[in-house]
Design a protein around this motif. Structure first.
Motif, PDB file in Angstrom:
ATOM      1  N   ARG A  21      14.955 -31.620 -54.309  1.00 34.11           N
ATOM      2  CA  ARG A  21      14.240 -31.663 -53.180  1.00 34.11           C
ATOM      3  C   ARG A  21      14.524 -32.772 -52.152  1.00 34.11           C
ATOM      4  N   ARG A  22      15.815 -33.136 -52.101  1.00 29.81           N
ATOM      5  CA  ARG A  22      16.394 -34.344 -50.976  1.00 29.81           C
ATOM      6  C   ARG A  22      15.630 -35.474 -51.443  1.00 29.81           C
ATOM      7  N   ASN A  23      14.889 -35.702 -52.524  1.00 31.60           N
ATOM      8  CA  ASN A  23      14.197 -37.000 -52.922  1.00 31.60           C
ATOM      9  C   ASN A  23      13.050 -37.132 -51.774  1.00 31.60           C
ATOM     10  N   ALA A  24      12.597 -35.760 -51.437  1.00 31.61           N
ATOM     11  CA  ALA A  24      11.365 -35.841 -50.622  1.00 31.61           C
ATOM     12  C   ALA A  24      10.087 -36.539 -51.705  1.00 31.61           C
ATOM     13  N   ASP A  26       6.487 -36.609 -52.880  1.00 31.27           N
ATOM     14  CA  ASP A  26       5.227 -35.983 -53.307  1.00 31.27           C
ATOM     15  C   ASP A  26       4.162 -36.999 -53.716  1.00 31.27           C
ATOM     16  N   SER A  59      16.367 -40.069 -48.888  1.00 30.76           N
ATOM     17  CA  SER A  59      15.126 -39.363 -48.858  1.00 30.76           C
ATOM     18  C   SER A  59      14.979 -38.557 -47.644  1.00 30.76           C
ATOM     19  N   ALA A  60      14.308 -37.444 -47.715  1.00 36.48           N
ATOM     20  CA  ALA A  60      13.876 -36.455 -46.605  1.00 36.48           C
ATOM     21  C   ALA A  60      12.708 -36.946 -46.112  1.00 36.48           C
ATOM     22  N   GLY A  61      11.857 -37.752 -46.699  1.00 39.98           N
ATOM     23  CA  GLY A  61      10.375 -38.132 -46.363  1.00 39.98           C
ATOM     24  C   GLY A  61       9.429 -37.305 -47.259  1.00 39.98           C
ATOM     25  N   ASP A  63       7.284 -34.478 -48.964  1.00 35.19           N
ATOM     26  CA  ASP A  63       7.437 -33.373 -49.500  1.00 35.19           C
ATOM     27  C   ASP A  63       6.604 -32.122 -48.764  1.00 35.19           C
ATOM     28  N   GLY A 104      11.789 -40.394 -44.716  1.00 34.39           N
ATOM     29  CA  GLY A 104      12.788 -41.332 -45.597  1.00 34.39           C
ATOM     30  C   GLY A 104      13.351 -42.478 -44.690  1.00 34.39           C
TER      31      GLY A 104
END
Length: 252
Positions: A21-24, A26, A59-61, A63, A104
């Motif tokens: 999850r691109r380190n998103a 949750d 991180s993509a921020g 989720d 992120g």
């Protein structure tokens, strides 16, 4: 587990481990990071924290799938990643590989220092999606780089590579690709070798003094200075210097 912890040499390394999850982030990940920050502050033998991401990405921020499913990703009073609104009292270093985008990037900005691989990229693309960077990015970024550059990044949503980020003073140290975590550990070790009271007071003063009223600056500085200069560690620092040995800090 979406977050893994490692401790060594007084350094707590917190790894966001959701590469699919691109380190998103949750809600469970926010809660796990918040718990790690609480541990960092609570345990006396931990001096510095590092926050990084697995799989070559920071991180993509938020989720977005979790958000669209109705999950409240941010923690009440603490914000995204359990960190944005309540950073730890102890120093925290972001070790950035790959992308630190949207939330992120805002997570990285909530850290005190940033070590980045040359291949890393930073950005606040929210305006391109009809959104706004609402997790502190538009507040913290103009405090860390020239405001007109922060304005450009926010208005255009363009990406900024690590070398540009270093040029503007946002990134403390650059490494080759794959070396951000080792670089962060080297920086953390330098900090962890210093007196805990001195480090804590230094972080408070650097982060808080810009908001001190001008008429109270010196009084507030003295309030930070007195407990440090009268501590056992201050005497130990002087003694170790004159005796040409490494200091043994007690944190008091």
């Amino acid at each position: 587990m979406s977050v893994h912890l490692d401790t060594e040499g007084g350094i707590l390394t917190v790894t966001i481990d959701r590469p699919a999850r691109r380190n998103a982030i949750d809600r469970a990940t926010s809660a796990a990071i918040a718990a790690a920050m609480d541990r960092l502050d609570a345990e006396d033998d931990l001096r510095v924290g590092i926050l990084t991401g697995a799989g070559g990405q920071f991180s993509a921020g938020m989720d977005l799938k979790a958000f669209l499913a109705g999950e409240r990703v941010e923690l009440p009073g603490r914000g995204l990643a359990g960190l944005i609104r309540t950073p730890p009292e102890k120093p925290l270093i972001a070790a950035v590989e790959g992308n630190a985008l949207a939330g992120g990037f805002e997570i990285a900005l909530a850290c005190d220092l940033i070590v980045a691989a040359r291949s890393a990229r930073f950005g606040l693309p929210e305006a391109r999606r009809g959104l706004i960077a609402g997790s502190g990015g538009l507040v913290r970024l103009p405090q860390r780089i020239p405001p007109q550059i922060a304005m450009e990044l926010g208005l255009t949503g363009r990406m900024m590579d690590a070398e540009e980020a270093e040029r503007w003073g946002l990134v403390n140290r650059l490494t080759e690709k794959g070396g951000a975590l080792d670089g962060a550990r080297a920086l953390a070790a330098e900090i962890a070798s210093n007196a805990p009271l001195s480090v804590a007071a230094t972080k408070r003063m650097v982060s808080q003094s810009p908001r001190w009223p001008e008429e109270s600056v010196w009084d507030r500085q003295d309030a930070e200075l007195e407990p440090v200069i009268n501590s056992e560690d201050a005497r130990e620092g002087a003694a170790s210097f004159t005796e040409k040995r490494e200091p043994v800090w007690k944190g008091r």
